[in-house]
Design a protein around this motif. Structure first.
Motif: not given
Length: 410
Positions: A335-339, A398-406
């Motif tokens: 599926e398409p994703a973005r950081r 997960l902490d605020a500011g953590t880079e995640v994959e959406v």
């Protein structure tokens, strides 16, 4: 409550890796016009090489490369113009030493030539004489007869959904139909005395329109399956077992919406166990714990929670890959994703997979993923979301500011 408990609970990763029914849909002949995203049942091989003839990739002059060696602006090479190649026709002239033939992009390379010099590096200084100011190496400006595909090699592989360029490759090879797996027929059964058809004009107290079945049908179609609405079943004992028996006759997958929990009204586990084997009842996921996976007579059965959000989350993670697998695709298209960076803290519990709906917003340091919360009975949480974030089983948040994959919704 009946006192029944979840059993053989598994992680989502285990379900994806280990619940692998052997069933696959049969192959059928599909024309190119209807073949997009279909899954070939076997490799489709090239009957002949492509493009089938050596041709020019530029507008210019077909030459013997050796005749251009040392050419420069100050000391050009001079070649005799012997003729021209017409598009769509075989050359009527060959290239001899010291000569050249005008050729357009895509034109057939004439006999005797081994390169094409671009027109930008030439000039016709005199009638019948071409001045060349750049050398060209053998093979320059040329595509070999089998450079795209050699005869007998695979044009498209089995098991991978066909993409638009694949259709072009097949057309170029003269292949106008492929043997592809039939679209899996997915029977969708809704359960509950309170559930009524979507076209019910006026609801009475306690009634809800069947929203989940329509959304599941959309996910099935998006995964290349053929959704079959198998209706609504009441909570009357034996009713679900009867409907399930009917659905199993011509379905490749049966999805039961609601009834998979452990309450007194939840009949899915009992009906499925009476007709087949339950692989697991309970997934370590939030939302969606009361999920059931089973096989009945070789047909996989997926029992989903009653809350729409939970049902759709689980089907997207487990059901969609299952539909693709039934159609012969072992590795479903990603599926398409973005950081993005989390806009706020996310709490979680170790040992389960948390799926959190998010909305993408502009943050101070780029794109931010803003979590959306609400009861799992609310579809609006999903309709407002741009995608979701997965909190893995080992994490406690997960902490605020953590880079995640959406993972994005299309």
């Amino acid at each position: 409550m009946s006192g029944r408990e979840f059993f053989t609970a598994r992680t989502v990763a285990e379900a994806l890796a280990e619940f692998r029914p052997a069933r696959r849909t049969k192959a059928e002949s599909v024309g190119l016009a209807a073949a997009l995203h279909r899954v070939p049942a076997e490799d489709v091989v090239a009957p002949a090489p492509l493009p089938g003839f050596a041709r020019s990739t530029v507008d210019g002059y077909a030459v013997r490369a050796a005749d251009t060696y040392g050419a420069s602006d100050g000391l050009p090479s001079y070649l005799d113009l012997l003729g021209a190649v017409r598009m769509g026709a075989a050359p009527e002239v060959a290239v001899r030493p010291g000569g050249c033939v005008a050729v357009p992009t895509g034109g057939v390379l004439p006999e005797g030539a081994d390169a094409v010099v671009m027109v930008e590096f030439t000039a016709e200084t005199l009638p019948g004489c071409v001045e060349v100011t750049r050398p060209v190496a053998p093979g320059g400006g040329v595509v070999r007869a089998d450079e795209d595909v050699a005869a007998g090699t695979a044009l498209v592989p089995a098991g991978r959904p066909l993409r638009a360029p694949d259709l072009g490759m097949l057309a170029a090879a003269g292949v106008t139909s492929v043997a592809a797996h039939a679209r899996p027929r997915v029977a969708i059964i809704s359960t509950g005395d309170e559930v009524v058809p979507p076209d019910t004009a006026q609801l009475t107290a306690g009634q809800v329109r069947d929203a989940t079945a329509s959304a599941l049908a959309g996910l099935v179609a998006d995964a290349g399956g053929e959704p079959v609405q198998a209706g609504i079943v009441t909570d009357e004992p034996g009713a679900l077992r009867e409907r399930l028996t009917e659905a199993l006759v011509d379905a490749d997958l049966v999805v039961i919406s609601a009834g998979s929990s452990v309450g007194a009204r939840d009949e899915t586990a009992g009906a499925v166990a009476a007709l087949g084997t339950v692989w697991c009842h309970g997934l370590a996921i939030k939302p969606g714990k009361p999920t059931l996976l089973a096989e009945c007579g070789g047909v996989p059965v997926l029992g989903l929670p009653g809350n729409p959000l939970s049902a759709l989350v689980v089907f997207r993670l487990v059901g969609v890959p299952l539909v693709w697998r039934l159609a012969g695709c072992e590795d479903p298209p990603p599926e398409p994703a973005r950081r993005a960076r989390l806009a706020r803290n996310l709490a979680s519990a170790a040992g389960r997979l948390d799926v959190v709906q998010v909305r993408l917003v502009d943050g101070t340091d780029g794109r931010a993923a803003e979590p959306l919360f609400g009861p799992s009975a609310l579809l609006s949480v999903l309709t407002r979301a741009d995608g979701y974030v997965v909190v893995p089983e080992p994490a406690t948040g997960l902490d605020a500011g953590t880079e995640v994959e959406v993972t994005l919704y299309r």
